[in-house]
Design an enzyme around this catalytic site. Structure first.
Site, PDB file in Angstrom:
ATOM      1  N   GLU A  28       0.878  -1.077  -0.072  1.00 10.61           N
ATOM      2  CA  GLU A  28      -0.073   0.178   0.103  1.00 10.61           C
ATOM      3  C   GLU A  28       0.804   1.071   0.001  1.00 10.61           C
ATOM      4  O   GLU A  28       1.930   1.074   0.758  1.00 10.61           O
ATOM      5  CB  GLU A  28      -0.894  -0.246   1.060  1.00 10.61           C
ATOM      6  CG  GLU A  28      -1.615   1.028   1.568  1.00 10.61           C
ATOM      7  CD  GLU A  28      -2.400   1.085   2.890  1.00 10.61           C
ATOM      8  OE1 GLU A  28      -3.731   1.143   2.964  1.00 10.61           O
ATOM      9  OE2 GLU A  28      -1.911   0.774   3.820  1.00 10.61           O
ATOM     10  N   HIS A  30       2.353   4.579   1.111  1.00 10.10           N
ATOM     11  CA  HIS A  30       2.676   5.251   2.194  1.00 10.10           C
ATOM     12  C   HIS A  30       3.403   6.573   2.231  1.00 10.10           C
ATOM     13  O   HIS A  30       4.424   6.993   2.650  1.00 10.10           O
ATOM     14  CB  HIS A  30       3.426   4.302   3.328  1.00 10.10           C
ATOM     15  CG  HIS A  30       2.612   3.356   3.963  1.00 10.10           C
ATOM     16  ND1 HIS A  30       2.513   1.995   3.379  1.00 10.10           N
ATOM     17  CD2 HIS A  30       2.376   3.135   5.156  1.00 10.10           C
ATOM     18  CE1 HIS A  30       1.713   1.453   4.140  1.00 10.10           C
ATOM     19  NE2 HIS A  30       1.665   1.925   5.348  1.00 10.10           N
ATOM     20  N   ASP A  39       3.766  -1.954   5.405  1.00  2.84           N
ATOM     21  CA  ASP A  39       3.056  -2.785   6.396  1.00  2.84           C
ATOM     22  C   ASP A  39       3.501  -4.219   6.754  1.00  2.84           C
ATOM     23  O   ASP A  39       3.766  -4.699   7.744  1.00  2.84           O
ATOM     24  CB  ASP A  39       1.426  -2.841   6.017  1.00  2.84           C
ATOM     25  CG  ASP A  39       0.871  -1.370   6.561  1.00  2.84           C
ATOM     26  OD1 ASP A  39       1.382  -0.695   6.991  1.00  2.84           O
ATOM     27  OD2 ASP A  39      -0.388  -1.298   6.087  1.00  2.84           O
ATOM     28  N   HIS A 114      -2.056  -4.123   9.348  1.00  2.56           N
ATOM     29  CA  HIS A 114      -2.782  -3.074   8.317  1.00  2.56           C
ATOM     30  C   HIS A 114      -4.463  -3.128   8.982  1.00  2.56           C
ATOM     31  O   HIS A 114      -5.099  -4.212   8.995  1.00  2.56           O
ATOM     32  CB  HIS A 114      -2.970  -3.884   6.997  1.00  2.56           C
ATOM     33  CG  HIS A 114      -3.531  -3.161   6.012  1.00  2.56           C
ATOM     34  ND1 HIS A 114      -3.304  -1.961   5.576  1.00  2.56           N
ATOM     35  CD2 HIS A 114      -4.506  -3.673   4.999  1.00  2.56           C
ATOM     36  CE1 HIS A 114      -4.113  -1.744   4.502  1.00  2.56           C
ATOM     37  NE2 HIS A 114      -5.045  -2.820   4.231  1.00  2.56           N
ATOM     38  N   GLU A 116      -7.187  -2.357   8.003  1.00  5.91           N
ATOM     39  CA  GLU A 116      -8.481  -2.736   7.157  1.00  5.91           C
ATOM     40  C   GLU A 116      -8.409  -4.126   7.061  1.00  5.91           C
ATOM     41  O   GLU A 116      -9.525  -4.843   6.939  1.00  5.91           O
ATOM     42  CB  GLU A 116      -8.154  -2.368   5.595  1.00  5.91           C
ATOM     43  CG  GLU A 116      -8.432  -0.800   5.351  1.00  5.91           C
ATOM     44  CD  GLU A 116      -7.337   0.124   5.558  1.00  5.91           C
ATOM     45  OE1 GLU A 116      -6.270  -0.250   6.285  1.00  5.91           O
ATOM     46  OE2 GLU A 116      -7.302   0.979   5.028  1.00  5.91           O
ATOM     47  N   HIS A 172      -1.807   7.296   9.062  1.00  6.47           N
ATOM     48  CA  HIS A 172      -1.240   6.773   7.760  1.00  6.47           C
ATOM     49  C   HIS A 172       0.027   7.467   7.127  1.00  6.47           C
ATOM     50  O   HIS A 172      -0.257   8.416   6.920  1.00  6.47           O
ATOM     51  CB  HIS A 172      -2.541   6.425   6.693  1.00  6.47           C
ATOM     52  CG  HIS A 172      -1.975   5.730   5.586  1.00  6.47           C
ATOM     53  ND1 HIS A 172      -1.649   4.252   5.708  1.00  6.47           N
ATOM     54  CD2 HIS A 172      -1.731   5.887   4.311  1.00  6.47           C
ATOM     55  CE1 HIS A 172      -1.238   3.925   4.495  1.00  6.47           C
ATOM     56  NE2 HIS A 172      -1.169   5.006   3.648  1.00  6.47           N
ATOM     57  N   GLU A 177       4.341   5.560  11.757  1.00  2.76           N
ATOM     58  CA  GLU A 177       4.769   4.711  11.006  1.00  2.76           C
ATOM     59  C   GLU A 177       6.432   5.162  10.402  1.00  2.76           C
ATOM     60  O   GLU A 177       7.236   4.381  10.310  1.00  2.76           O
ATOM     61  CB  GLU A 177       4.013   4.302  10.026  1.00  2.76           C
ATOM     62  CG  GLU A 177       3.163   3.379   9.925  1.00  2.76           C
ATOM     63  CD  GLU A 177       1.980   3.025   8.837  1.00  2.76           C
ATOM     64  OE1 GLU A 177       1.749   2.051   8.226  1.00  2.76           O
ATOM     65  OE2 GLU A 177       1.709   4.172   8.285  1.00  2.76           O
TER      66      GLU A 177
END
Ligand SMILES: [Zn+2]
Length: 252
Positions: A28, A30, A39, A114, A116, A172, A177
């Site tokens: 994904e 970032h 992730d 993650h 989701e 995010h 992160e």
């Protein structure tokens, strides 16, 4: 797991009763400064660290994850965000867990990184435990988002110097992160590419097709510019502690 010969793997499972860790992540975007694999690489890092402490085995990760959502991961529309359909993710993790259990692993830990993924991993674990029980296997599965809890003092340190902290909802590609990646994979972070855009102000609903204008151009929901390796160390070591504690409690 992939570095072991089959009989060594079998011995570890059957004689040692080793815990098998299955990292699950996402591929994904970032932002401009973090890699697409953030992730899943963080999930694998966590799994390795905890496995070292409890003598476990780290299985190959399920690198791809559930579809990125606009309000949590910047959405599915950016190049490189490569997601699975929910049915595929459930089936994939179910099959991996079912196979690991069939080979006599009695303790499996699924490490999620993650947001989701959450309910789809629950579903896969539920189904795998059920299918293994039907085959007479006494496999137990622990599933945990490694960043499920953060100590309030740590949060204060993370957001030190930021007047209006974004909070976890907008994390995010933000400070957390970025800092963790600086600690775990410094060569993959490019701090010079962080942009400081206004944070999104999401409405309390989603639209399909997504409206790309809801998300800042970089893809980050908040800026990681104040991230440091030291903040990353603080976070990562705390999360390693939380996951280790959970594993030791459930699999003494
Ligand atoms: Zn992420």
């Amino acid at each position: 797991m992939s570095e072991l010969a089959w009989d060594e793997y079998q011995r570890r499972l059957v004689e040692d009763g080793a815990i098998v860790f299955v990292p699950v992540g996402a591929v994904e975007q970032h932002g401009y400064h973090l890699p697409l694999g953030t992730d899943w690489m963080m999930a694998r890092y966590m799994a390795r660290r905890v496995a070292e402490k409890v003598g476990g085995i780290v299985a190959e990760p399920v690198a791809y994850g559930a579809r990125s959502q606009v309000r949590t991961g910047g959405g599915p529309h950016r190049c490189g965000t490569t997601s699975l359909n929910a049915e595929t993710l459930i089936a994939l993790l179910h099959d991996v867990l079912d196979e690991i259990g069939r080979h006599d692993a009695r303790k499996i830990v699924v490490i999620d990184s993650h947001f989701e993924n959450r309910f789809f991993l629950d579903e896969a674990c539920h189904r795998a435990q059920g299918t293994l029980a039907l085959k007479g296997r006494e496999t137990r599965i622990l599933k945990m988002l490694y960043a499920e809890r953060i100590n309030p003092d740590t949060m204060k340190a993370v957001y030190q110097g930021i007047d209006n902290p974004p909070g976890l909802d907008l994390e995010h590609g933000g400070v957390l992160e970025t800092a963790m990646m600086l600690y775990c994979y410094p060569d993959l972070v490019n701090m010079s590419r962080i942009v400081d855009e206004p944070r999104p102000d999401f409405p309390p609903y989603d639209v399909f097709p997504v409206n790309p204008d809801w998300v800042p151009t970089s893809g980050c929901l908040s800026s990681g510019k104040t991230a440091t390796r030291m903040i990353g160390e603080l976070l990562v070591e705390e999360f390693v502690g939380h996951v280790t504690e959970a594993v030791r409690k459930e699999f003494p």
